[in-house]
Each structure stands twice: as structure tokens, then as C-alpha cells.
Scaffold this motif. Structure first.
Motif, mmCIF file in Angstrom:
data_model
loop_
_atom_site.group_PDB
_atom_site.id
_atom_site.type_symbol
_atom_site.label_atom_id
_atom_site.label_comp_id
_atom_site.label_asym_id
_atom_site.label_seq_id
_atom_site.Cartn_x
_atom_site.Cartn_y
_atom_site.Cartn_z
ATOM 1 N N ILE A 115 -69.968 -26.486 -25.415
ATOM 2 C CA ILE A 115 -70.836 -25.664 -26.273
ATOM 3 C C ILE A 115 -70.429 -25.842 -27.738
ATOM 4 O O ILE A 115 -71.284 -25.972 -28.617
ATOM 5 C CB ILE A 115 -70.764 -24.175 -25.857
ATOM 6 N N TYR A 116 -69.125 -25.870 -27.976
ATOM 7 C CA TYR A 116 -68.647 -26.063 -29.350
ATOM 8 C C TYR A 116 -69.104 -27.423 -29.889
ATOM 9 O O TYR A 116 -69.562 -27.524 -31.031
ATOM 10 C CB TYR A 116 -67.119 -25.943 -29.390
ATOM 11 N N LYS A 117 -68.997 -28.457 -29.065
ATOM 12 C CA LYS A 117 -69.447 -29.790 -29.501
ATOM 13 C C LYS A 117 -70.954 -29.805 -29.760
ATOM 14 O O LYS A 117 -71.419 -30.461 -30.692
ATOM 15 C CB LYS A 117 -69.081 -30.843 -28.457
ATOM 16 N N ALA A 118 -71.713 -29.086 -28.921
ATOM 17 C CA ALA A 118 -73.163 -29.015 -29.126
ATOM 18 C C ALA A 118 -73.485 -28.298 -30.447
ATOM 19 O O ALA A 118 -74.337 -28.756 -31.217
ATOM 20 C CB ALA A 118 -73.820 -28.294 -27.960
ATOM 21 N N GLU A 119 -72.766 -27.215 -30.732
ATOM 22 C CA GLU A 119 -72.967 -26.506 -32.003
ATOM 23 C C GLU A 119 -72.609 -27.406 -33.184
ATOM 24 O O GLU A 119 -73.308 -27.441 -34.201
ATOM 25 C CB GLU A 119 -72.128 -25.223 -32.042
ATOM 26 N N GLU A 120 -71.524 -28.140 -33.066
ATOM 27 C CA GLU A 120 -71.112 -29.056 -34.132
ATOM 28 C C GLU A 120 -72.125 -30.195 -34.300
ATOM 29 O O GLU A 120 -72.383 -30.643 -35.412
ATOM 30 C CB GLU A 120 -69.723 -29.629 -33.849
ATOM 31 N N SER A 121 -72.697 -30.661 -33.196
ATOM 32 C CA SER A 121 -73.701 -31.722 -33.267
ATOM 33 C C SER A 121 -74.937 -31.260 -34.038
ATOM 34 O O SER A 121 -75.461 -31.992 -34.882
ATOM 35 C CB SER A 121 -74.082 -32.154 -31.846
ATOM 36 N N VAL A 122 -75.389 -30.055 -33.751
ATOM 37 C CA VAL A 122 -76.534 -29.508 -34.473
ATOM 38 C C VAL A 122 -76.160 -29.313 -35.947
ATOM 39 O O VAL A 122 -76.943 -29.621 -36.845
ATOM 40 C CB VAL A 122 -77.009 -28.177 -33.842
ATOM 41 N N GLY A 123 -74.952 -28.820 -36.189
ATOM 42 C CA GLY A 123 -74.484 -28.635 -37.559
ATOM 43 C C GLY A 123 -74.428 -29.953 -38.320
ATOM 44 O O GLY A 123 -74.781 -30.017 -39.508
ATOM 45 N N GLU A 124 -74.019 -31.019 -37.650
ATOM 46 C CA GLU A 124 -73.968 -32.342 -38.285
ATOM 47 C C GLU A 124 -75.368 -32.848 -38.634
ATOM 48 O O GLU A 124 -75.557 -33.503 -39.655
ATOM 49 C CB GLU A 124 -73.258 -33.354 -37.376
ATOM 50 N N ASP A 125 -76.333 -32.553 -37.768
ATOM 51 C CA ASP A 125 -77.712 -32.967 -38.057
ATOM 52 C C ASP A 125 -78.248 -32.274 -39.312
ATOM 53 O O ASP A 125 -79.096 -32.831 -40.014
ATOM 54 C CB ASP A 125 -78.630 -32.656 -36.874
ATOM 55 N N LEU A 126 -77.761 -31.081 -39.579
ATOM 56 C CA LEU A 126 -78.254 -30.310 -40.728
ATOM 57 C C LEU A 126 -77.332 -30.384 -41.946
ATOM 58 O O LEU A 126 -77.570 -29.703 -42.931
ATOM 59 C CB LEU A 126 -78.465 -28.845 -40.312
ATOM 60 N N ARG A 127 -76.288 -31.219 -41.883
ATOM 61 C CA ARG A 127 -75.339 -31.321 -43.006
ATOM 62 C C ARG A 127 -76.000 -31.792 -44.294
ATOM 63 O O ARG A 127 -75.530 -31.499 -45.368
ATOM 64 C CB ARG A 127 -74.208 -32.293 -42.694
ATOM 65 N N SER A 128 -77.089 -32.501 -44.181
ATOM 66 C CA SER A 128 -77.746 -33.002 -45.393
ATOM 67 C C SER A 128 -78.330 -31.862 -46.233
ATOM 68 O O SER A 128 -78.664 -32.049 -47.400
ATOM 69 C CB SER A 128 -78.856 -33.986 -45.027
ATOM 70 N N LEU A 129 -78.430 -30.658 -45.648
ATOM 71 C CA LEU A 129 -78.961 -29.513 -46.383
ATOM 72 C C LEU A 129 -77.924 -28.850 -47.285
ATOM 73 O O LEU A 129 -78.277 -28.071 -48.165
ATOM 74 C CB LEU A 129 -79.513 -28.477 -45.411
#
Length: 168
Positions: free
Chosen positions: A100-114
């Protein structure tokens, strides 16, 4: 009753004439003193009224400057971090907190450009952010899941509350 005939005695005539003249003189002195005091007070009140008008103008200018600065500061707000939380993973029997933590980090990485983007720009593109997150497929414990955005908050931190659903 009869008025005593004091008007015939010159001593009483001088006393009454003196009292009348003294009363008139004291009344004139009183009017002069009262007038000068009132004049001083009225000039003080005029000066204070002018000062109040000047200070009111200064206050209005300062309030306008403060409002302009607040508007400029609001325009300069940028995204500082992204907070992603996934709920209802227990429903699917996922006990793997690391997954779950990796999934949250993956979503966070997708939105890092913001990060470091203007808050108003990011808010205007909230539908794109939602679609980006909802189109993402996650693999946890060998099963495919998709995400559904339940809550999305914008300020200096973007907070996403997501739910897991089984992918079709």
C-alpha cells in the motif's frame, strides 16, 4: 405690607447701585472668560477633526495596500507537497502495508510534476489530475486494482483520499 423706604437713604442707594454695576461687570467678565475658553476648545476640536480625517485617509491607504499584498501573496501560493492516502484496502484482504505504501508513493510520483506549480493553475486542472489517478492500474499481491478518487483537497499540499477497486 409695605416696602421699607430705603430709597431715601443715600447709603442704601449707593449699595444697590454698586451691586447692580458689580453684577453687570461680573457678567461681562464671565462672558469674556467663557467666550475665550469656548474659542480655544472649538479650535482644538477643529484641529482634531482635521487630524482624524488625515489619519482616516492614511488608514484607508494602508488597508488598500494590505489587501493588494494579500492578493499578490495568494497568487504566489505554490504546491509544496502531495499527500496520498489509500483507504479500504482491508476490504480486499490486503495486509501488505508495504504494498500500500508503494502504491501511495507511485501515485505521488505520478503527480510530482505539480510541485512548485501555481495553486490556481493546478486547481483549474483538477479533472486531469483525477483522470490521471483513476486511469492508473496497480498490482498488489498479484492482483490488478484501479483507484477511485474520493476526496481531493488543494492548498499548499494536495491531499488525495483514494479507494481501491478491483480492475475489470
Amino acid at each position: 405690607m409695605r416696602i421699607p423706604p430705603f430709597y431715601r437713604h443715600p447709603v442704601w442707594q449707593r449699595f444697590l447701585a454698586g451691586a447692580a454695576v458689580g453684577g453687570c461687570i461680573s457678567w461681562l467678565v464671565f462672558l469674556f472668560m467663557f467666550g475665550t475658553i469656548q474659542q480655544k476648545n472649538s479650535t482644538i476640536i477643529e484641529r482634531q477633526a482635521i487630524r482624524i480625517n488625515e489619519l482616516s485617509g492614511h488608514i484607508q491607504i494602508l488597508e488598500e495596500d494590505k489587501q493588494k499584498l494579500n492578493e499578490e501573496n495568494e497568487k504566489m501560493l505554490t504546491i509544496q507537497e502531495i499527500d496520498v492516502k489509500i483507504h479500504n484496502f482491508e476490504r480486499y484482504g490486503i495486509n501488505d502495508r508495504l504494498g500500500i505504501y508503494k502504491a501511495e508513493e507511485s501515485v505521488g510520483e505520478d503527480l510530482r510534476s505539480l510541485i512548485a506549480e501555481d495553486l490556481t493553475t493546478v486547481y483549474k486542472n483538477k479533472e486531469i489530475i483525477k483522470k490521471t489517478v483513476e486511469n492508473k492500474r496497480l498490482t498488489i499481491n498479484g492482483k490488478q486494482y484501479r483507484l477511485v478518487v474520493k476526496e481531493l483537497y488543494f492548498y499548499t499540499t494536495i491531499s488525495l483520499v483514494l479507494e481501491l477497486k478491483l480492475a475489470d
